[in-house]
Design a protein around this motif. Structure first.
Motif, mmCIF file in Angstrom:
data_model
loop_
_atom_site.group_PDB
_atom_site.id
_atom_site.type_symbol
_atom_site.label_atom_id
_atom_site.label_comp_id
_atom_site.label_asym_id
_atom_site.label_seq_id
_atom_site.Cartn_x
_atom_site.Cartn_y
_atom_site.Cartn_z
ATOM 1 N N SER A 145 43.886 46.572 42.061
ATOM 2 C CA SER A 145 42.959 46.451 43.189
ATOM 3 C C SER A 145 41.638 45.841 42.767
ATOM 4 N N LEU A 146 41.132 46.242 41.604
ATOM 5 C CA LEU A 146 39.877 45.677 41.104
ATOM 6 C C LEU A 146 40.023 44.171 40.860
ATOM 7 N N PHE A 147 41.132 43.766 40.249
ATOM 8 C CA PHE A 147 41.346 42.343 39.975
ATOM 9 C C PHE A 147 41.500 41.546 41.264
ATOM 10 N N VAL A 148 42.346 42.025 42.169
ATOM 11 C CA VAL A 148 42.602 41.297 43.416
ATOM 12 C C VAL A 148 41.324 41.202 44.245
ATOM 13 N N ALA B 274 49.432 36.577 43.396
ATOM 14 C CA ALA B 274 48.856 35.418 44.077
ATOM 15 C C ALA B 274 49.009 35.523 45.587
ATOM 16 N N VAL B 275 50.003 36.269 46.049
ATOM 17 C CA VAL B 275 50.236 36.382 47.483
ATOM 18 C C VAL B 275 49.096 37.134 48.167
ATOM 19 N N MET B 276 48.342 37.936 47.411
ATOM 20 C CA MET B 276 47.216 38.665 47.988
ATOM 21 C C MET B 276 45.917 37.879 47.897
ATOM 22 N N ILE B 277 45.949 36.732 47.237
ATOM 23 C CA ILE B 277 44.720 35.974 47.025
ATOM 24 C C ILE B 277 44.772 34.602 47.694
ATOM 25 N N ILE B 278 45.792 33.804 47.366
ATOM 26 C CA ILE B 278 45.824 32.406 47.789
ATOM 27 C C ILE B 278 46.015 32.222 49.305
ATOM 28 N N PRO B 279 47.001 32.879 49.958
ATOM 29 C CA PRO B 279 47.189 32.611 51.390
ATOM 30 C C PRO B 279 45.980 32.972 52.247
ATOM 31 N N ALA B 280 45.250 33.999 51.853
ATOM 32 C CA ALA B 280 44.074 34.399 52.639
ATOM 33 C C ALA B 280 42.848 33.640 52.168
ATOM 34 N N ALA B 281 42.946 32.328 52.165
ATOM 35 C CA ALA B 281 41.889 31.502 51.580
ATOM 36 C C ALA B 281 40.620 31.523 52.405
ATOM 37 N N ILE B 282 40.740 31.672 53.712
ATOM 38 C CA ILE B 282 39.556 31.512 54.555
ATOM 39 C C ILE B 282 39.719 32.315 55.836
ATOM 40 N N SER B 283 38.618 32.886 56.274
ATOM 41 C CA SER B 283 38.544 33.533 57.583
ATOM 42 C C SER B 283 37.715 32.639 58.500
ATOM 43 N N ILE C 160 34.792 40.437 52.880
ATOM 44 C CA ILE C 160 36.022 40.023 52.200
ATOM 45 C C ILE C 160 36.475 41.091 51.212
ATOM 46 N N ALA C 161 35.537 41.639 50.443
ATOM 47 C CA ALA C 161 35.880 42.622 49.419
ATOM 48 C C ALA C 161 36.481 43.877 50.040
ATOM 49 N N VAL C 162 35.899 44.339 51.132
ATOM 50 C CA VAL C 162 36.446 45.534 51.798
ATOM 51 C C VAL C 162 37.848 45.256 52.315
ATOM 52 N N GLY C 163 38.049 44.070 52.895
ATOM 53 C CA GLY C 163 39.379 43.720 53.383
ATOM 54 C C GLY C 163 40.393 43.625 52.262
ATOM 55 N N GLN C 164 40.005 43.027 51.141
ATOM 56 C CA GLN C 164 40.904 42.922 49.998
ATOM 57 C C GLN C 164 41.214 44.295 49.407
ATOM 58 N N TRP C 165 40.202 45.129 49.307
ATOM 59 C CA TRP C 165 40.387 46.460 48.711
ATOM 60 C C TRP C 165 41.327 47.321 49.552
ATOM 61 N N LYS D 130 56.700 47.840 41.926
ATOM 62 C CA LYS D 130 55.644 48.839 42.084
ATOM 63 C C LYS D 130 54.541 48.699 41.046
ATOM 64 N N ASP D 131 54.823 48.024 39.939
ATOM 65 C CA ASP D 131 53.784 47.786 38.942
ATOM 66 C C ASP D 131 52.696 46.847 39.462
ATOM 67 N N LEU D 132 52.998 46.105 40.521
ATOM 68 C CA LEU D 132 52.037 45.175 41.110
ATOM 69 C C LEU D 132 51.334 45.752 42.328
ATOM 70 N N TRP D 133 51.672 46.959 42.701
ATOM 71 C CA TRP D 133 51.073 47.559 43.891
ATOM 72 C C TRP D 133 49.589 47.835 43.686
ATOM 73 N N PRO D 134 48.751 47.473 44.656
ATOM 74 C CA PRO D 134 47.336 47.873 44.607
ATOM 75 C C PRO D 134 47.189 49.322 45.049
ATOM 76 N N LEU D 135 45.993 49.839 44.899
ATOM 77 C CA LEU D 135 45.751 51.249 45.187
ATOM 78 C C LEU D 135 45.961 51.581 46.666
ATOM 79 N N ALA D 136 45.670 50.630 47.545
ATOM 80 C CA ALA D 136 45.778 50.899 48.978
ATOM 81 C C ALA D 136 47.198 51.255 49.388
ATOM 82 N N ILE D 137 48.197 50.532 48.872
ATOM 83 C CA ILE D 137 49.570 50.807 49.269
ATOM 84 C C ILE D 137 50.109 52.048 48.562
ATOM 85 N N VAL D 138 49.596 52.340 47.368
ATOM 86 C CA VAL D 138 49.964 53.596 46.706
ATOM 87 C C VAL D 138 49.434 54.770 47.516
#
Length: 292
Positions: free
Chosen positions: A78-81, A142-151, A203-208, A221-229
């Motif tokens: 989650s911190l990295f994403v 990358a699926v959590m970073i690249i597609p959401a390039a712009i709001s 953006i940070a709140v939405g990503q987190w 599951k090793d790629l899961w961020p904290l939100a989905i856990v």
């Protein structure tokens, strides 16, 4: 703050203070309830559903949470994403917004309308999934970073902010031989810090808090961020998050305190960020939303 001197004014001020204190109480109590529940022994937590102060303090739930690799890994993910996604989206948003303030940009109105169109219409979930799959981003961070390039909303706010920057600054830089890229990175962006910080917080709140995208595309599951856990624990009540065993076995009685501890772990990092950017937040919202 201007204080009233008349009796009616003092009564009005007093009622305002009482109302704001009441609103603060009902707003902060859920957070306080979770905090107290996370440091309260299980035997005490089951006595009542309302907790104002813990009779005893126990950090056993936090020790248990941080002893699990799944929680620690998801926190690092989650911190990295959040960091990478925020910087990436800010850069793309700024690069998109800046050219749109140029009156001499060919097709400027058509480009802007095309971008606005995306606010109201989308391709749908199935085409979106097929697109992500064809790009090879399934089971990739990358699926959590690249597609959401712009709001589009953030782009409009930043575009409005850029329009408030005096054009004379750009003209002076051009006379000194500066190109558009140098003007953008050395003049426009430094002057736009309040707006960039404000949009960066959104953006940070939405990503987190993003759990929907990893739920769709991350099977590992090793790629899961904290939100989905956290979602898996609180909503699905699925505690089997460690390989080869259950998340809660003999410690089942700590279930509620563990849930509260995980909630606190997921909330506190994003709260810590806010005090450092508070001085920019109000200014960024106001300037970025009102064109003089």
């Amino acid at each position: 703050m201007i204080k009233s001197t008349s009796l009616s004014g003092k009564i009005f001020d007093g009622l305002n203070i009482l109302f704001l204190l009441f609103m603060a109480l009902i707003t902060l109590y859920p957070f306080w309830h979770v905090l107290v529940g996370s440091i309260m022994p299980y035997e005490e937590s089951i006595k009542s559903s309302l907790h104002f102060f813990p009779g005893k303090v126990s950090f056993e739930a936090y020790e248990y949470v941080f002893s699990k690799d799944t929680i620690v890994k998801s926190l690092l993910v989650s911190l990295f994403v959040t960091a990478a996604g925020t910087l990436y989206q800010l850069l793309i948003t700024a690069i998109t917004a800046y050219p749109l303030i140029k009156q001499d940009l060919p097709g400027r109105s058509a480009i802007f309308l095309f971008i606005i169109f995306t606010m109201f219409f989308g391709g749908g979930l199935i085409p979106y999934y097929l697109l992500i799959k064809s790009l090879g981003m399934v089971n990739s961070l990358a699926v959590m970073i690249i597609p959401a390039a712009i709001s589009t909303y953030n782009m409009i706010v930043l575009k409005t902010f850029f329009q408030n920057i005096p054009i004379e600054l750009e003209e002076s830089a051009k006379m000194d031989g500066a190109g558009y890229m140098r003007i953008f990175f050395q003049i426009i962006l430094p002057l736009s810090v309040p707006s960039l910080v404000t949009i960066g917080l959104f953006i940070a709140v939405g990503q987190w808090n993003n759990w929907y995208v990893p739920m769709l595309f991350l099977n590992d599951k090793d790629l899961w961020p904290l939100a989905i856990v956290l979602r898996d624990i609180l909503i699905n009540n699925n505690m089997e998050l460690t390989r080869g065993g259950s998340f809660v076995s003999k410690e089942f009685m700590l279930g509620d305190t563990i849930k509260n501890a995980v909630v606190m772990v997921s909330v506190v990092p994003i709260i810590i960020v806010y005090p450092f950017i508070q001085k920019h937040f109000v200014k960024g919202v106001m300037i970025g939303s009102i064109k003089s």
